[in-house]
Design a protein around this motif. Structure first.
Motif, PDB file in Angstrom:
ATOM      1  N   PHE A 409      -2.261  18.884  -0.563  1.00 35.07           N
ATOM      2  CA  PHE A 409      -1.633  19.547  -1.881  1.00 35.07           C
ATOM      3  C   PHE A 409      -2.678  19.224  -2.954  1.00 35.07           C
ATOM      4  O   PHE A 409      -3.114  18.145  -3.218  1.00 35.07           O
ATOM      5  CB  PHE A 409      -0.286  18.865  -1.981  1.00 35.07           C
ATOM      6  CG  PHE A 409       0.563  19.584  -3.259  1.00 35.07           C
ATOM      7  CD1 PHE A 409       0.983  20.752  -3.027  1.00 35.07           C
ATOM      8  CD2 PHE A 409       0.767  18.569  -4.187  1.00 35.07           C
ATOM      9  CE1 PHE A 409       1.591  21.470  -4.233  1.00 35.07           C
ATOM     10  CE2 PHE A 409       1.224  19.072  -5.277  1.00 35.07           C
ATOM     11  CZ  PHE A 409       1.930  20.393  -5.392  1.00 35.07           C
ATOM     12  N   GLN A 410      -2.585  20.409  -3.812  1.00 31.80           N
ATOM     13  CA  GLN A 410      -3.907  19.967  -5.074  1.00 31.80           C
ATOM     14  C   GLN A 410      -2.857  20.224  -6.369  1.00 31.80           C
ATOM     15  O   GLN A 410      -2.235  21.415  -6.420  1.00 31.80           O
ATOM     16  CB  GLN A 410      -4.720  21.195  -5.110  1.00 31.80           C
ATOM     17  CG  GLN A 410      -5.609  21.374  -6.249  1.00 31.80           C
ATOM     18  CD  GLN A 410      -6.868  20.052  -6.115  1.00 31.80           C
ATOM     19  OE1 GLN A 410      -7.151  19.605  -5.024  1.00 31.80           O
ATOM     20  NE2 GLN A 410      -7.435  19.502  -7.342  1.00 31.80           N
ATOM     21  N   LEU A 416      -4.329  15.740  -2.697  1.00 29.51           N
ATOM     22  CA  LEU A 416      -3.705  14.980  -1.786  1.00 29.51           C
ATOM     23  C   LEU A 416      -3.864  15.189  -0.459  1.00 29.51           C
ATOM     24  O   LEU A 416      -3.918  16.308  -0.053  1.00 29.51           O
ATOM     25  CB  LEU A 416      -2.178  14.705  -1.969  1.00 29.51           C
ATOM     26  CG  LEU A 416      -1.706  14.423  -3.456  1.00 29.51           C
ATOM     27  CD1 LEU A 416      -0.197  14.549  -3.641  1.00 29.51           C
ATOM     28  CD2 LEU A 416      -2.283  12.841  -3.796  1.00 29.51           C
ATOM     29  N   SER A 417      -4.130  14.215   0.233  1.00 30.04           N
ATOM     30  CA  SER A 417      -4.500  14.352   1.745  1.00 30.04           C
ATOM     31  C   SER A 417      -2.984  14.921   2.639  1.00 30.04           C
ATOM     32  O   SER A 417      -3.302  15.560   3.751  1.00 30.04           O
ATOM     33  CB  SER A 417      -4.924  13.457   2.540  1.00 30.04           C
ATOM     34  OG  SER A 417      -4.165  12.332   2.500  1.00 30.04           O
ATOM     35  N   ASN A 418      -1.880  14.551   2.256  1.00 30.32           N
ATOM     36  CA  ASN A 418      -0.917  15.172   2.956  1.00 30.32           C
ATOM     37  C   ASN A 418       0.428  15.030   1.646  1.00 30.32           C
ATOM     38  O   ASN A 418       0.212  14.683   0.586  1.00 30.32           O
ATOM     39  CB  ASN A 418      -0.352  14.300   3.991  1.00 30.32           C
ATOM     40  CG  ASN A 418      -0.168  12.829   3.944  1.00 30.32           C
ATOM     41  OD1 ASN A 418       0.731  12.587   3.040  1.00 30.32           O
ATOM     42  ND2 ASN A 418      -1.022  12.076   4.368  1.00 30.32           N
ATOM     43  N   ARG A 419       1.594  15.530   2.008  1.00 28.15           N
ATOM     44  CA  ARG A 419       2.680  15.651   1.147  1.00 28.15           C
ATOM     45  C   ARG A 419       3.728  14.253   1.151  1.00 28.15           C
ATOM     46  O   ARG A 419       4.773  14.531   0.578  1.00 28.15           O
ATOM     47  CB  ARG A 419       3.334  16.837   1.516  1.00 28.15           C
ATOM     48  CG  ARG A 419       2.661  18.234   1.724  1.00 28.15           C
ATOM     49  CD  ARG A 419       2.237  18.770   0.745  1.00 28.15           C
ATOM     50  NE  ARG A 419       1.351  20.299   0.676  1.00 28.15           N
ATOM     51  CZ  ARG A 419       1.906  21.104   0.467  1.00 28.15           C
ATOM     52  NH1 ARG A 419       3.039  21.382  -0.032  1.00 28.15           N
ATOM     53  NH2 ARG A 419       1.150  22.357   0.723  1.00 28.15           N
ATOM     54  N   ILE A 420       3.168  13.237   1.749  1.00 27.73           N
ATOM     55  CA  ILE A 420       4.247  12.134   1.766  1.00 27.73           C
ATOM     56  C   ILE A 420       3.922  11.336   0.753  1.00 27.73           C
ATOM     57  O   ILE A 420       2.699  10.947   0.426  1.00 27.73           O
ATOM     58  CB  ILE A 420       4.183  11.581   3.219  1.00 27.73           C
ATOM     59  CG1 ILE A 420       4.597  12.666   4.262  1.00 27.73           C
ATOM     60  CG2 ILE A 420       5.210  10.163   2.995  1.00 27.73           C
ATOM     61  CD1 ILE A 420       5.843  12.911   3.959  1.00 27.73           C
ATOM     62  N   ALA A 451       0.368   7.661   3.831  1.00 27.64           N
ATOM     63  CA  ALA A 451       0.787   8.549   2.886  1.00 27.64           C
ATOM     64  C   ALA A 451       0.078   8.964   1.858  1.00 27.64           C
ATOM     65  O   ALA A 451      -1.154   8.378   1.758  1.00 27.64           O
ATOM     66  CB  ALA A 451       2.002   7.523   2.070  1.00 27.64           C
ATOM     67  N   GLY A 452      -0.056   9.986   1.540  1.00 24.56           N
ATOM     68  CA  GLY A 452      -1.000  10.809   0.664  1.00 24.56           C
ATOM     69  C   GLY A 452      -0.952  10.237  -0.901  1.00 24.56           C
ATOM     70  O   GLY A 452      -2.046  10.407  -1.635  1.00 24.56           O
ATOM     71  N   LEU A 453       0.088   9.756  -1.513  1.00 23.26           N
ATOM     72  CA  LEU A 453       0.272   9.287  -2.695  1.00 23.26           C
ATOM     73  C   LEU A 453       1.239   8.161  -2.750  1.00 23.26           C
ATOM     74  O   LEU A 453       2.477   7.997  -2.059  1.00 23.26           O
ATOM     75  CB  LEU A 453       0.796  10.282  -3.576  1.00 23.26           C
ATOM     76  CG  LEU A 453       1.007  10.108  -4.939  1.00 23.26           C
ATOM     77  CD1 LEU A 453      -0.121   9.602  -5.916  1.00 23.26           C
ATOM     78  CD2 LEU A 453       1.920  11.061  -5.883  1.00 23.26           C
ATOM     79  N   ALA A 496      -5.503   7.485   0.247  1.00 21.95           N
ATOM     80  CA  ALA A 496      -4.356   7.586  -0.441  1.00 21.95           C
ATOM     81  C   ALA A 496      -4.624   7.779  -1.841  1.00 21.95           C
ATOM     82  O   ALA A 496      -5.586   7.066  -2.110  1.00 21.95           O
ATOM     83  CB  ALA A 496      -3.226   6.543  -0.383  1.00 21.95           C
ATOM     84  N   ARG A 497      -3.701   8.184  -2.867  1.00 22.55           N
ATOM     85  CA  ARG A 497      -3.671   8.256  -4.247  1.00 22.55           C
ATOM     86  C   ARG A 497      -2.724   7.454  -4.876  1.00 22.55           C
ATOM     87  O   ARG A 497      -1.799   7.256  -4.250  1.00 22.55           O
ATOM     88  CB  ARG A 497      -4.052   9.825  -4.934  1.00 22.55           C
ATOM     89  CG  ARG A 497      -4.933  10.765  -4.601  1.00 22.55           C
ATOM     90  CD  ARG A 497      -6.174  10.338  -4.801  1.00 22.55           C
ATOM     91  NE  ARG A 497      -7.062   9.346  -3.761  1.00 22.55           N
ATOM     92  CZ  ARG A 497      -8.259   8.867  -3.780  1.00 22.55           C
ATOM     93  NH1 ARG A 497      -9.047   8.940  -4.960  1.00 22.55           N
ATOM     94  NH2 ARG A 497      -8.614   7.913  -2.899  1.00 22.55           N
TER      95      ARG A 497
END
Length: 770
Positions: A409-410, A416-420, A451-453, A496-497
């Motif tokens: 997701f941008q 982000l590598s994923n939406r979690i 998790a992505g964030l 992760a961010r």
């Protein structure tokens, strides 16, 4: 016993049949206002579970009904010139008239007295009755008579619909969506007997009035509908079997919930059953199912307790207690589906691509999940996952398709590598606001967990902004340096961010840490509190002072200073906390904002100060980095904010630069009454995302990959924030990916040796269960 069923629909007839089978000595009458073997309506839909119950209780009736059934597996959706189909859904339908005729004949065979063409106005017409069953439909006269006892809550829903039929053959449960100059119309179409189908047409009140349907007689309405749905009708006509009606044949759906289902008139016990007790919208077709299962459960309780007059109170109490649970579950699903259709034009049909629109339709009730769709039609779902992944920038491969929650997701410059998301969760473990080793381990372990964030807990902008003495802060450079250590670890050791959430406790400050007494004021060492108005959170809580303009300036500047420190620490995104009754939230809610100046009153005035703070932060926060705002999208209290108000606030924040809305609810008013349930807050994210066109975060009761995939795939939110599951399992994302068979997700290199064994254990456990 002497039993009288008022109303000869499925509930009354089937209860009469079952009680006569339980004991032929019962004297049972079913009283119906219509003529023998006469009914209105076209087809009804059953579930396999209902049929299993009917086979158990009356195999003969079940066999006759099954012989008259029409079965189909497919759902077909038509929208924007596209025709899409999926299979494996397993519906059975039967003509309502045919069903009632079967039940009437079976009742007569067993010796149930059928009385037709009699209008019953009062239960007192049957003084010899031990039990009176009010199965006389949604307009039940007995429910009206005993309204004080039954406590009915009737709500007329906003959409209009007309119930028609057609001889055009259909081999799938078909949904056809057509846009007119004044709005969208949708048709719910299903076969109920050979060469005949139910054709329910629905639209908004606005479109209904704009087309003048309120002024049309029935024949003119039917001609209008034939024109709108001419393509799918292929020259066939629509017909009505309610020719006795004058004027418009369009109806509004009555959603009915009753506080109690039983009453006593001094002589006889009265019990509600079927639509007299509860309604379920035709969007999931469960009205007949509920009626039949009411009859089964009431009979079952008589079988358990004994079918005598003396046992009626105990039977009715047990019946109501048990049935309420299942009825509430079905009504909740029906409400979700109903609300989906009520806003389909404004929220989904115009905004979603046909592929995502169909997924949203299939999961509208929230009873059908992502993995449930895989069980029904694996080929269709994998095709949709491939489409969704490609829309998210994931190239197609021959491997297993990336599930929605693991797609990238941008937003602005943040990838982000994923939406979690790991939700902001207060740890109450800081010392003088400084994050310490606990926080490093806490955030670091969850960053390694896939998790992505992840967001920090609400980080306070001054000592007086804290909820508790253990809250983290960002009002000095020592705190910023401690946070930079954590941010650097996350960036250096994971994909992760990490984001900073800034907030001010306001009237909910100066309290004990959670495990010593949530929201309870400190026994000593309290600091002064400020809020929009002098309204404490708890009745015996510390009283805040209304903010002066000078204090607003001071706090705004504290937020700005904290944002600058957050940027220097390297945070990737900043979230402004305007929810849960804290300071900025106290301005937004009319329950806590009672000001008479320019910061109180209207939505625009109540939002004035939070927007001022947001703008000031946006001015110093790096342009390439996004900002989100956390809102309480429902106060769950009379006089408080509603989802419509939240939409208005979200619009205002979008206008000043918000990139994301984090959609939470409640905790603004201590005496709130949230309606909890599976994914209960997701509708807020759905509404704001699809009506406003801004990315949203869904939160609340999301606990497994299936939930997250369903939410994201349907476009109800762009990201899912998960709290408690991440407390129990720092590697929640990695583990949930493994549970659904995804092996491509990256594990930290230090933990790679554990990955095959974990996956093998899951496969072994799944094999043992099967």
């Amino acid at each position: 016993m002497r039993i009288v069923c008022i109303g000869g629909g499925p509930a009354g007839l089937y209860f009469g049949i079952l009680m006569k089978m339980l004991d032929p000595a019962h004297q049972i009458s079913v009283v119906e206002r219509n003529r023998p073997y006469d009914t209105f309506g076209f087809g009804v839909v059953f579930s396999d579970a209902t049929m299993d119950n009917m086979r158990k209780w009356d195999p003969k009736t079940a066999d006759i009904i099954e012989q008259a059934f029409n079965h189909w597996d497919d759902i077909e959706v038509l929208i924007k010139g596209r025709r899409m189909r999926t299979t494996g859904h397993g519906f059975v339908g039967i003509g309502r008239k045919r069903l009632l005729n079967i039940l009437q004949a079976r009742a007569e065979e067993l010796g149930v007295e059928l009385i037709f063409e009699r209008e019953v106005n009062s239960d007192l017409e049957f003084p010899d009755a031990d039990l009176i069953v009010a199965s006389d439909g949604v307009n039940s006269k007995l429910r009206v008579k005993y309204a004080k006892e039954f406590q009915p809550d009737m709500q007329m829903r906003p959409n209009r619909y007309i119930w028609l039929g057609t001889k055009r053959p259909f081999d799938a449960f078909t949904f056809d969506f057509r846009k007119t100059e004044h709005g969208w119309f949708q048709a719910h179409i299903y076969k109920f007997e050979e060469g005949a189908a139910t054709f329910i047409i629905e639209t908004t009140e606005e479109a209904y009035l704009a087309h003048g349907l309120d002024k049309m007689e029935q024949d003119a309405s039917i001609a209008f509908c034939e024109n709108v749905f001419a393509e799918i009708l292929e020259g066939h006509h629509l017909v009505s079997n309610a020719r006795h009606l004058r004027g418009s044949a369009w109806l509004s759906f009555p959603r009915l919930i009753c506080g109690k289902w039983t009453a006593f008139n001094g002589n006889s016990h009265v019990v509600l059953m079927g639509d007299a007790a509860h309604t379920a919208h035709f969007a999931i077709g469960s009205g007949t199912k509920l009626a039949l299962e009411d009859a089964i459960e009431l009979t079952n309780q008589f079988k358990i307790h004994g079918a005598t007059r003396e046992n009626i109170p105990a039977v009715l109490a047990a019946y109501e207690e048990l049935r309420r649970v299942d009825v509430a579950r079905i009504q909740n699903a029906a409400r979700n589906a109903m609300e989906w259709f009520e806003v389909v034009g404004s929220r989904y049909a115009d905004t979603l691509e046909p592929e995502q629109f169909m997924y949203s339709l299939l999961t509208r009730s929230q009873r059908i999940s992502h993995e449930n769709l895989r069980l029904r039609d694996k080929t269709w779902l994998e095709g949709y996952e491939r489409w969704f992944a490609e829309q998210s920038g994931v190239p197609a491969t021959n491997d297993r398709v990336t599930p929605p929650m693991l797609t990238p997701f941008q937003i602005r410059g943040l990838s982000l590598s994923n939406r979690i998301i790991v939700s902001p969760m207060a740890m109450y473990s800081a010392e003088e606001g400084v994050p310490n080793d606990f926080h490093l381990v806490h955030f670091g372990s969850r960053a390694l967990g896939g998790a992505g964030l992840l967001f920090t807990e609400m980080t306070c902008v001054s000592p007086e902004a804290r909820i508790t003495p253990g809250c983290c802060g960002l009002w000095n450079d020592e705190q910023a340096a401690a946070y930079k250590r954590i941010v650097d670890f996350v960036h250096r050791n994971s994909q992760a961010r990490i984001g900073i959430q800034l907030g001010h406790a306001g009237r909910k400050g100066s309290t004990r840490v959670a495990w010593e007494g949530m929201d309870e004021r400190l026994p000593d060492g309290n600091w002064p509190l400020v809020s929009a108005s002098a309204v404490p959170y708890l009745p015996d809580g510390q009283l805040p002072e209304p903010m002066t303009r000078a204090e607003m300036d001071e706090v705004r500047d504290q937020f700005v200073a904290a944002a600058k420190r957050g940027a220097s620490a390297g945070f990737d995104i900043l979230e402004l906390h305007c929810a849960h009754g804290y300071l900025l939230s106290s301005f937004l809610s009319p329950l806590t904002n009672r000001r008479s100046d320019e910061y109180g009153g209207s939505i625009e005035n109540r939002a004035r100060y939070p927007l001022e703070v947001f703008r000031a932060i946006r001015a110093v926060w790096p342009e390439e980095k996004p900002m989100s705002v956390r809102l309480s999208c429902h106060d769950w209290a009379e006089g408080g904010n509603t989802p419509e108000d939240a939409l208005a606030f979200a619009r205002l924040f979008k206008e000043v630069g918000a990139d994301l809305v984090d959609c939470s609810s409640g905790q603004v008013w201590a005496d709130d009454h949230p309606v909890y349930g599976r994914l209960y807050q997701t509708p807020f994210a759905d509404k704001i995302r699809n009506e406003l066109g801004i990315a949203t975060i869904a939160v609340g009761a999301i606990s497994e990959a299936d939930h997250a995939n369903s939410i994201i795939a349907a476009g109800r939110a762009d990201l899912c924030a998960i709290a408690r599951p991440h407390l129990a399992d720092p590697a929640w994302t990695l583990h949930e990916a493994a549970k659904i068979g995804v092996k491509s997700i990256a594990w930290p290199k230090q933990y790679l040796s554990g990955k095959p064994q974990y996956e093998a254990n899951l496969e072994r456990a799944a094999g043992a269960k099967s």
